[in-house]
Design a protein around this motif. Sequence first.
Motif, PDB file in Angstrom:
ATOM      1  N   ILE A   7       0.843  -1.207   0.000  1.00 16.15           N
ATOM      2  CA  ILE A   7       0.000   0.000   0.000  1.00 16.15           C
ATOM      3  C   ILE A   7       0.877   1.255   0.000  1.00 16.15           C
ATOM      4  O   ILE A   7       0.630   2.217  -0.735  1.00 16.15           O
ATOM      5  CB  ILE A   7      -0.939  -0.017   1.230  1.00 16.15           C
ATOM      6  CG1 ILE A   7      -1.949  -1.168   1.100  1.00 16.15           C
ATOM      7  CG2 ILE A   7      -1.653   1.315   1.372  1.00 16.15           C
ATOM      8  CD1 ILE A   7      -2.819  -1.343   2.333  1.00 16.15           C
ATOM      9  N   ALA A   8       1.940   1.220   0.804  1.00 17.95           N
ATOM     10  CA  ALA A   8       2.837   2.374   0.858  1.00 17.95           C
ATOM     11  C   ALA A   8       3.476   2.612  -0.503  1.00 17.95           C
ATOM     12  O   ALA A   8       3.614   3.757  -0.953  1.00 17.95           O
ATOM     13  CB  ALA A   8       3.903   2.144   1.922  1.00 17.95           C
TER      14      ALA A   8
ATOM     15  N   THR B  94       2.238   1.785  -3.336  1.00 16.21           N
ATOM     16  CA  THR B  94       1.221   2.284  -4.263  1.00 16.21           C
ATOM     17  C   THR B  94       0.994   3.778  -4.065  1.00 16.21           C
ATOM     18  O   THR B  94       0.900   4.552  -5.023  1.00 16.21           O
ATOM     19  CB  THR B  94      -0.098   1.521  -4.042  1.00 16.21           C
ATOM     20  OG1 THR B  94       0.147   0.134  -4.199  1.00 16.21           O
ATOM     21  CG2 THR B  94      -1.139   1.966  -5.042  1.00 16.21           C
ATOM     22  N   LEU B  95       0.895   4.205  -2.816  1.00 18.51           N
ATOM     23  CA  LEU B  95       0.583   5.606  -2.529  1.00 18.51           C
ATOM     24  C   LEU B  95       1.771   6.509  -2.818  1.00 18.51           C
ATOM     25  O   LEU B  95       1.608   7.634  -3.292  1.00 18.51           O
ATOM     26  CB  LEU B  95       0.164   5.742  -1.059  1.00 18.51           C
ATOM     27  CG  LEU B  95      -1.131   5.029  -0.685  1.00 18.51           C
ATOM     28  CD1 LEU B  95      -1.439   5.232   0.787  1.00 18.51           C
ATOM     29  CD2 LEU B  95      -2.292   5.527  -1.542  1.00 18.51           C
ATOM     30  N   CYS B  96       2.976   6.021  -2.516  1.00 21.16           N
ATOM     31  CA  CYS B  96       4.131   6.906  -2.560  1.00 21.16           C
ATOM     32  C   CYS B  96       4.929   6.784  -3.845  1.00 21.16           C
ATOM     33  O   CYS B  96       5.618   7.731  -4.220  1.00 21.16           O
ATOM     34  CB  CYS B  96       5.062   6.619  -1.375  1.00 21.16           C
ATOM     35  SG  CYS B  96       4.237   6.767   0.218  1.00 21.16           S
ATOM     36  N   CYS B  97       4.878   5.645  -4.452  1.00 20.25           N
ATOM     37  CA  CYS B  97       5.826   5.425  -5.545  1.00 20.25           C
ATOM     38  C   CYS B  97       5.126   5.270  -6.883  1.00 20.25           C
ATOM     39  O   CYS B  97       4.963   6.228  -7.614  1.00 20.25           O
ATOM     40  CB  CYS B  97       6.672   4.180  -5.253  1.00 20.25           C
ATOM     41  SG  CYS B  97       7.603   4.323  -3.714  1.00 20.25           S
TER      42      CYS B  97
ATOM     43  N   VAL C 262       1.801   3.625  -8.852  1.00 20.62           N
ATOM     44  CA  VAL C 262       0.492   3.026  -8.641  1.00 20.62           C
ATOM     45  C   VAL C 262       0.311   1.691  -9.366  1.00 20.62           C
ATOM     46  O   VAL C 262      -0.135   0.713  -8.746  1.00 20.62           O
ATOM     47  CB  VAL C 262      -0.616   4.025  -9.032  1.00 20.62           C
ATOM     48  CG1 VAL C 262      -1.976   3.354  -8.985  1.00 20.62           C
ATOM     49  CG2 VAL C 262      -0.591   5.221  -8.097  1.00 20.62           C
TER      50      VAL C 262
ATOM     51  N   GLY D 112       2.350  -0.994  -7.764  1.00 25.95           N
ATOM     52  CA  GLY D 112       1.934  -1.116  -6.364  1.00 25.95           C
ATOM     53  C   GLY D 112       0.650  -1.905  -6.240  1.00 25.95           C
ATOM     54  O   GLY D 112       0.474  -2.695  -5.310  1.00 25.95           O
TER      55      GLY D 112
ATOM     56  N   SER E  10       8.099  -1.233  -7.394  1.00 26.54           N
ATOM     57  CA  SER E  10       7.414   0.047  -7.226  1.00 26.54           C
ATOM     58  C   SER E  10       8.351   1.082  -6.613  1.00 26.54           C
ATOM     59  O   SER E  10       8.389   2.244  -7.040  1.00 26.54           O
ATOM     60  CB  SER E  10       6.187  -0.140  -6.323  1.00 26.54           C
ATOM     61  OG  SER E  10       5.335  -1.114  -6.861  1.00 26.54           O
TER      62      SER E  10
END
Length: 136
Positions: free
Chosen positions: A69-70, A72-75, A77, A80, A116
Amino acid sequence: MAYDYDDDPIHCATCGSEIEPGARFCANCGAAAQTSPSFTPGYAPGMGYEGGPDYGEPVHVPNHLVWAIAATLCCCVPTGIVAIVYAAQVNGKLAAGDYNGALSASNSAKTWCWVSLGLGVVAAVVWGIVGLTGAI
Ligand SMILES: [Zn+2]
Protein backbone atom coordinates in the motif's frame (compact mmCIF):
# COMPACT_ATOMS: atom_id res chain seq x y z
CA MET A 1 35.68 -71.04 37.37
CA ALA A 2 31.99 -71.09 37.95
CA TYR A 3 30.48 -68.03 39.45
CA ASP A 4 26.84 -68.07 40.30
CA TYR A 5 25.07 -64.81 39.61
CA ASP A 6 22.30 -65.05 42.10
CA ASP A 7 21.61 -61.34 42.02
CA ASP A 8 19.48 -59.65 39.42
CA PRO A 9 21.63 -58.92 36.44
CA ILE A 10 22.56 -55.31 35.99
CA HIS A 11 22.08 -54.00 32.52
CA CYS A 12 23.94 -51.16 30.93
CA ALA A 13 21.73 -48.12 30.55
CA THR A 14 23.46 -47.27 27.30
CA CYS A 15 23.68 -50.47 25.32
CA GLY A 16 21.59 -52.83 27.40
CA SER A 17 24.20 -55.54 27.76
CA GLU A 18 24.63 -57.34 31.02
CA ILE A 19 27.18 -55.97 33.46
CA GLU A 20 29.00 -58.07 35.99
CA PRO A 21 27.98 -57.34 39.57
CA GLY A 22 30.39 -54.93 41.10
CA ALA A 23 31.73 -53.72 37.78
CA ARG A 24 31.73 -49.97 37.46
CA PHE A 25 31.85 -49.80 33.71
CA CYS A 26 30.07 -51.65 30.96
CA ALA A 27 32.35 -54.20 29.36
CA ASN A 28 30.58 -53.78 26.05
CA CYS A 29 30.46 -50.04 25.48
CA GLY A 30 32.42 -48.64 28.40
CA ALA A 31 29.62 -46.52 29.78
CA ALA A 32 29.44 -46.02 33.50
CA ALA A 33 27.33 -48.71 35.06
CA GLN A 34 24.08 -47.50 36.50
CA THR A 35 22.25 -49.72 38.91
CA SER A 36 18.85 -49.32 37.39
CA PRO A 37 16.80 -52.39 38.25
CA SER A 38 15.12 -52.71 34.92
CA PHE A 39 16.39 -51.81 31.53
CA THR A 40 13.75 -50.52 29.19
CA PRO A 41 14.90 -50.22 25.62
CA GLY A 42 13.69 -47.31 23.62
CA TYR A 43 12.37 -44.09 25.00
CA ALA A 44 11.81 -43.53 28.66
CA PRO A 45 8.18 -43.17 29.65
CA GLY A 46 6.85 -39.96 31.04
CA MET A 47 8.77 -37.63 28.80
CA GLY A 48 5.56 -35.82 27.97
CA TYR A 49 6.32 -35.37 24.32
CA GLU A 50 3.18 -34.80 22.32
CA GLY A 51 4.26 -34.16 18.78
CA GLY A 52 0.89 -33.71 17.25
CA PRO A 53 1.03 -32.99 13.53
CA ASP A 54 -2.01 -30.74 13.74
CA TYR A 55 -0.49 -28.02 15.86
CA GLY A 56 3.07 -27.49 14.84
CA GLU A 57 4.85 -24.23 15.18
CA PRO A 58 2.71 -21.39 13.90
CA VAL A 59 3.29 -20.64 10.26
CA HIS A 60 4.18 -17.03 9.67
CA VAL A 61 4.27 -15.72 6.14
CA PRO A 62 4.64 -11.95 5.83
CA ASN A 63 2.10 -10.57 3.38
CA HIS A 64 3.90 -7.23 2.84
CA LEU A 65 0.48 -5.61 2.53
CA VAL A 66 1.59 -2.46 4.36
CA TRP A 67 4.57 -2.08 2.07
CA ALA A 68 2.46 -2.73 -0.98
CA ILE A 69 0.00 0.00 0.00
CA ALA A 70 2.84 2.37 0.86
CA ALA A 71 4.50 1.65 -2.47
CA THR A 72 1.22 2.28 -4.26
CA LEU A 73 0.58 5.61 -2.53
CA CYS A 74 4.13 6.91 -2.56
CA CYS A 75 5.83 5.42 -5.54
CA CYS A 76 4.19 3.81 -8.50
CA VAL A 77 0.49 3.03 -8.64
CA PRO A 78 0.33 0.30 -11.34
CA THR A 79 3.05 -1.88 -9.92
CA GLY A 80 1.93 -1.12 -6.36
CA ILE A 81 -1.51 -2.45 -7.18
CA VAL A 82 0.08 -5.66 -8.43
CA ALA A 83 1.93 -5.89 -5.10
CA ILE A 84 -1.34 -5.34 -3.22
CA VAL A 85 -3.02 -8.09 -5.22
CA TYR A 86 -0.27 -10.55 -4.33
CA ALA A 87 -0.20 -9.38 -0.72
CA ALA A 88 -3.95 -9.88 -0.43
CA GLN A 89 -3.55 -13.46 -1.66
CA VAL A 90 -1.14 -14.40 1.13
CA ASN A 91 -3.63 -14.54 4.00
CA GLY A 92 -6.25 -16.25 1.86
CA LYS A 93 -3.84 -18.97 0.81
CA LEU A 94 -2.66 -19.37 4.39
CA ALA A 95 -6.24 -19.77 5.55
CA ALA A 96 -6.75 -22.42 2.88
CA GLY A 97 -3.67 -24.28 4.07
CA ASP A 98 -1.71 -23.51 0.91
CA TYR A 99 1.58 -22.71 2.57
CA ASN A 100 3.67 -22.83 -0.59
CA GLY A 101 1.18 -20.68 -2.45
CA ALA A 102 1.18 -18.14 0.36
CA LEU A 103 4.95 -18.07 0.37
CA SER A 104 5.03 -17.60 -3.38
CA ALA A 105 2.50 -14.77 -3.24
CA SER A 106 4.46 -13.21 -0.40
CA ASN A 107 7.64 -13.26 -2.44
CA SER A 108 5.83 -11.83 -5.45
CA ALA A 109 4.36 -9.04 -3.33
CA LYS A 110 7.81 -8.24 -1.98
CA THR A 111 9.28 -8.21 -5.48
CA TRP A 112 6.61 -5.84 -6.78
CA CYS A 113 7.10 -3.62 -3.74
CA TRP A 114 10.74 -3.27 -4.69
CA VAL A 115 9.81 -2.68 -8.32
CA SER A 116 7.41 0.05 -7.23
CA LEU A 117 10.02 1.56 -4.95
CA GLY A 118 12.61 1.49 -7.70
CA LEU A 119 10.28 3.07 -10.25
CA GLY A 120 9.19 5.62 -7.68
CA VAL A 121 12.77 6.59 -6.92
CA VAL A 122 13.58 6.81 -10.62
CA ALA A 123 10.49 8.89 -11.26
CA ALA A 124 11.29 11.18 -8.34
CA VAL A 125 14.84 11.65 -9.56
CA VAL A 126 13.71 12.31 -13.11
CA TRP A 127 11.04 14.77 -12.03
CA GLY A 128 13.52 16.34 -9.63
CA ILE A 129 16.05 16.85 -12.39
CA VAL A 130 13.40 18.17 -14.71
CA GLY A 131 12.12 20.50 -12.08
CA LEU A 132 15.56 21.77 -11.07
CA THR A 133 16.70 22.39 -14.58
CA GLY A 134 13.41 23.89 -15.60
CA ALA A 135 13.36 21.96 -18.81
CA ILE A 136 9.61 22.04 -19.10
ZN1 LIG B 1 27.08 -50.73 27.63
